[in-house]
Design a protein around this motif. Structure first.
Motif, PDB file in Angstrom:
ATOM      1  N   GLN A 132       0.847  -1.185   0.000  1.00 54.72           N
ATOM      2  CA  GLN A 132       0.000   0.000   0.000  1.00 54.72           C
ATOM      3  C   GLN A 132       0.883   1.236   0.000  1.00 54.72           C
ATOM      4  OE1 GLN A 132      -2.453  -0.273   3.433  1.00 54.72           O
ATOM      5  NE2 GLN A 132      -3.728  -1.886   2.614  1.00 54.72           N
ATOM      6  N   PRO A 133       0.389   2.314  -0.625  1.00 55.72           N
ATOM      7  CA  PRO A 133       1.181   3.541  -0.617  1.00 55.72           C
ATOM      8  C   PRO A 133       1.269   4.102   0.793  1.00 55.72           C
ATOM      9  CG  PRO A 133      -0.964   3.946  -1.579  1.00 55.72           C
ATOM     10  CD  PRO A 133      -0.853   2.472  -1.372  1.00 55.72           C
ATOM     11  N   GLY A 134       2.370   4.723   1.081  1.00 57.92           N
ATOM     12  CA  GLY A 134       2.576   5.256   2.423  1.00 57.92           C
ATOM     13  C   GLY A 134       2.446   6.757   2.472  1.00 57.92           C
ATOM     14  N   PHE A 135       2.889   7.304   3.572  1.00 54.51           N
ATOM     15  CA  PHE A 135       2.821   8.742   3.807  1.00 54.51           C
ATOM     16  C   PHE A 135       3.721   9.501   2.828  1.00 54.51           C
ATOM     17  CE2 PHE A 135       3.952  12.591   6.248  1.00 54.51           C
ATOM     18  CZ  PHE A 135       2.669  13.118   6.349  1.00 54.51           C
ATOM     19  N   THR A 136       4.831   8.904   2.447  1.00 52.92           N
ATOM     20  CA  THR A 136       5.755   9.545   1.507  1.00 52.92           C
ATOM     21  C   THR A 136       5.083   9.767   0.151  1.00 52.92           C
ATOM     22  OG1 THR A 136       7.590   8.448   2.605  1.00 52.92           O
ATOM     23  CG2 THR A 136       8.019   9.368   0.429  1.00 52.92           C
ATOM     24  N   ALA A 137       4.304   8.798  -0.299  1.00 48.64           N
ATOM     25  CA  ALA A 137       3.593   8.946  -1.569  1.00 48.64           C
ATOM     26  C   ALA A 137       2.580  10.084  -1.494  1.00 48.64           C
ATOM     27  CB  ALA A 137       2.896   7.648  -1.939  1.00 48.64           C
TER      28      ALA A 137
END
Length: 62
Positions: free
Chosen positions: A19-24
């Motif tokens: 899953q995409p994280g906070f950085t994305a």
């Protein structure tokens, strides 16, 4: 850089459940803000391009 990460963590990554994280989210936000500034700049330049230049309208009637 990636080789160092892989070497330090040899566990396989499950790409099916990634899953995409906070950085994305941060990257997408920065791209959105950049797009807003670019669109504003484009509209400002397009508005100026539509205006007649100084002295352009005076010679047309003669």
């Amino acid at each position: 850089m990636i080789a160092l990460v892989v070497a330090s963590n040899p566990q396989p990554i499950d790409w099916q459940n990634a899953q995409p994280g906070f950085t994305a989210l941060i990257v997408v936000g920065i791209l959105f803000v950049a797009m807003v500034f670019l669109v504003r700049s484009f509209l400002k330049h397009a508005r100026r391009a539509g205006e007649p230049w100084e002295g352009e309208g005076e010679d047309e009637g003669a």
